[in-house]
Every structure is written in C-alpha cells, then in structure tokens.
Design an enzyme around this catalytic site. Structure first.
Site, PDB file in Angstrom:
ATOM      1  N   HIS A 193       0.838  -1.198   0.000  1.00 55.91           N
ATOM      2  CA  HIS A 193       0.000   0.000   0.000  1.00 55.91           C
ATOM      3  C   HIS A 193       0.872   1.248   0.000  1.00 55.91           C
ATOM      4  CE1 HIS A 193       0.741   1.028   4.287  1.00 55.91           C
ATOM      5  NE2 HIS A 193       0.834  -0.289   4.458  1.00 55.91           N
ATOM      6  N   CYS A 223       3.191  -4.792   6.594  1.00 57.31           N
ATOM      7  CA  CYS A 223       2.924  -4.562   5.177  1.00 57.31           C
ATOM      8  C   CYS A 223       4.123  -3.914   4.498  1.00 57.31           C
ATOM      9  CB  CYS A 223       1.699  -3.671   5.011  1.00 57.31           C
ATOM     10  SG  CYS A 223       0.198  -4.351   5.759  1.00 57.31           S
TER      11      CYS A 223
END
Length: 444
Positions: free
Chosen positions: A221, A237
């Site tokens: 992301h 992440c």
C-alpha cells in the site's frame, strides 16, 4: 523522525537463498591485502533519477552510485524522494549528515545502485534488508526486459514483514481500511485513536491504492505520511511512496508472484567489477561482525567461482571495512579497483536543476497560528520547520529571527478547530505543545 506505525523463525544463517547453510563452511582466515593500486574509472554521465532499468540476461547490478549537492534548506528526505530513495537508504549512505539540516552545498551520496537479490527474477521481489521492491516486467514485443525498483517501508521489529512466497490476489483503488485490532491498540496507546473503519481517500493511512496478498492482513500500500517510506514503520505490510503505488497498481497484475527475502549482504558483477553491498541487519537478525564477514565471504566466493576467479583477486581488508561500515550501496572489492574514497570521487555528479528565487512569504493578516517557541540555535529552528513540513500531511511553518532568537510558528489555519487538530498532531508526533494564537483582528 517519529514513526506512526512501525520474528521471522529463520535466523541470520537463513536470510538468503544464496547463503543457506553458509555457516557450515569453515571460515578461511582472510589473507592480508597489499595496498591496492587504484584504477580510477572515467566519470560517467549521470543518468539522473531512475525507477526503471533495462535488464540484460544474467545482469546482477542496477544503476550507478551517484552524488549530488544540497540545495538551500532541503533535507535528506527531499533529496531521497527526488531520487526514488527511502529514509534508511539515504541516511545510511551519509553517516554523520543531519537528515533535517544537511547544509547548503554539502555533497550527498545517492545509493541508487542496487545488487539484485538472489530470488526468481519475475513478479514482485522484496528485499526487506535493502528496503527495496523490484517489479520484474514481462518481456516486451521484441524480447526486452525491464525491472522497476521501488523504495519501501517494512514491518517494525514487533510486527515483522513475513518472508516467503505469495501472490497478488486483488487490487483496490481508494479502499476503505478496516483497521486491525493491533493497529488500533498501538494508536490508542499513543493518544491517537483510529476508528474501526477509515474511509478511502488521500488522508487514509494506507493511501490511495492497495495490492492485496495471499497472506491474510498483509498488503502492499501507500501512505499519507510519505516521510516514513524506507523505514520500519508498518505492521508488516510493504509501504510505497504515493507516486509509486499508482505505477505499481497499473503495472502489476492480479496473480503476480510475490517473493519476500531478507538479504543484507549481496555480491555481484557489474561488467568486470565485483561489487559488495552490505546493509544493516534487521534487529531481530543481528549478528556479530565475524558472522557478517563469514556471510560476505561465502557470497563473494560464489561470485568469484562464476568467473573462474580466486580469493587472491579480492582485497579482503576492504571487505572487512565495508562489513563493519554497512554503507548500504555497492562498492568495488577487487584488488585493482579504486577504494571507497576514490570511487565516490569519480561517481557521476547529478547537478540538481537551478531553482529560481522564491519571494519571501508574507504572513496573512487573518488566520490561526501555533507558537512553537523560540530557539537560540538557527539549526534547531530550521530542523523543527523541516520536521513539520514532513509530518504528512505537511504542516505549514516558518521561522523568524526576533530578539536574538529564532521563533517557529505553524500556520495559518482556517479556523480554531483546524488549529487545535494540528496542535494535537504535533504534540503526538513530536512531543511539542504549541500555544494557540487567534487571528489579529479578533479577540477569540
């Protein structure tokens, strides 16, 4: 720099597919090296900022290490983002340089050269130690291959990015974010609570575009705090700059393979030059200098064997110094190659574009402000203004000389509510409490 979101079961000896089992090999004492005879390469033309590289068969190294000079009051983060570098990369390459106030005209090393990790050269390959994500694009109509190299933020020590293989399962633009409980707890402990659902948009902490992975709860992301890209800031992440996630979103396909490795020590050939790249190990994989030296020796000997060369070709004393320094960019290690100082002296110099003089800002008569105090040292005031500019979203601020001190003021803000929200952000992120100042024409 504050981190808004900062164990693998594999130990140090398994950080690389290349080096698996490497510590079982007896460590041969490194022979002393005679003073190298420097061969200074000709200065190459600077290719400038790059994300995309042509990829030849068997190619192991991308790009050339470069240098540039600081312009005015720009920070290392400003320079890093212009050259597609993350926070850790540019800081490690420039030890002793203040990230926030590097100094006008100072020469800065740009670690834009990278040795490709030992992993399949297709799909997405992330090397968490190097803070890099490589996207290997399919061959074009005439068989040419390219690779796109992105700086990434990775998982904090308590929430490490998982290693292994998975796939892109879905792509989402402007997604809502269902905040994991662990993230909500972490924010609540900092006095910065998050709702269970954050709606999609530019202020969303996961940014505007998301690539879902086959690993539940882990995604690729962007961020609304780009200054953290390149740091250990996430809950596992992979985080990209906002301008990079849109390109990756467009070019990566659902079903693309994703491989995540942890390879802090890499060796590879660039033409006839053997290069060694040493990054700082993740904290949970810390190793002694001797262990790191042994890992480097295995990688180097494998590279030598691929060209029919032997240990005598290498300046092992130089290897030792690079393993200790961990500069984070490739450096030559053959005996006849230039040492680090000479190598950087001949590195391509990227001259930044000349900026036209900007008019001095004028303070609007109306608007709310935050008085953030006066400082005797100009550097401290300049550093605070730079940090505010990189908070994400940025906070407008200025410094003014007054009565022998440097006053820092944030604003203007449209109304009291906005000023109070920003004051709370500054207190949470920087631990600094500001004094609210009403518009000059009101007594509010």
């Amino acid at each position: 720099m504050p981190k808004d979101m900062h164990r693998s079961v594999l130990g140090w000896l398994l950080v690389s597919l290349l080096l698996a089992g490497c510590m079982k090999e007896p460590v041969v004492p490194l022979p002393p090296a005679p003073p190298p005879k420097a061969v200074i390469p000709p200065r190459a033309a600077s290719p400038g900022p790059q994300l995309v590289y042509e990829l030849a068969p068997g190619q192991q190294v991308l790009g050339l290490t470069q240098v540039t000079r600081v312009r005015g009051d720009e920070t290392l983060l400003d320079i890093g983002r212009r050259f597609h570098l993350g926070y850790d990369e540019i800081e490690w390459a420039n030890p002793g340089v203040d990230v926030w106030v590097p100094g006008d005209g100072r020469q800065v090393v740009l670690p834009v050269a990278q040795i490709l990790p030992t992993a399949p050269h297709y799909g997405l390959v992330a090397n968490v130690a190097a803070r890099r994500l490589f996207h290997f694009l399919p061959a074009d109509a005439i068989g040419r291959r390219r690779v796109v190299s992105y700086p990434i933020g990775i998982g904090r020590e308590e929430y490490p990015t998982p290693l292994g293989s998975t796939r892109v399962t879905r792509k989402r633009a402007y997604p809502d974010w269902r905040v994991p409980a662990s993230v909500r707890r972490a924010h609540a402990m900092r006095g910065d609570p998050l709702p269970a659902l954050v709606p999609g948009g530019p202020d969303n902490p996961i940014g505007t575009h998301v690539l879902d992975l086959g690993w539940p709860t882990y995604i690729i992301h962007s961020t609304n705090k780009p200054a953290g890209t390149g740091l250990r800031v996430t809950h596992g992440c992979l985080q990209l700059y906002p301008e990079d996630i849109t390109r990756l979103f467009d070019e990566a396909n659902t079903g693309s393979a994703v491989t995540v490795v942890n390879q802090p020590i890499l060796a590879g050939w660039q033409g006839n030059e053997l290069l060694l790249e040493v990054h700082r190990a993740l904290e949970e994989h810390a190793a002694s200098a001797g262990e790191r030296e042994a890992v480097a020796a295995v990688a180097i000997r494998k590279a030598l064997a691929s060209r029919g060369r032997t240990d005598e070709a290498v300046d092992w004393g130089r290897v030792r110094s690079y393993v200790l320094a961990q500069p984070g960019y490739p450096l030559p290690i053959l005996r006849e190659a230039p040492d680090r100082t000479t190598y950087l002296a001949r590195a391509p110099l990227h001259k930044p574009p000349v900026r036209s003089a900007l008019p001095s800002p004028t303070r609007p008569k109306h608007g709310w402000y935050l008085d953030l105090g006066g400082y005797r040292g100009e550097n401290n005031a300049q550093k605070l203004v730079a940090q505010l500019r990189h908070l994400g979203p940025p906070v407008p601020a200025r410094r003014d000389r007054f009565a022998g001190r440097h006053q820092v003021t944030a604003g203007p803000f449209g109304d009291r509510d906005e000023a109070e929200r920003v004051a709370r952000r500054i207190e949470i992120e920087l631990g600094l409490r500001g004094e609210l100042k009403a518009p000059a024409n009101t007594g509010a």
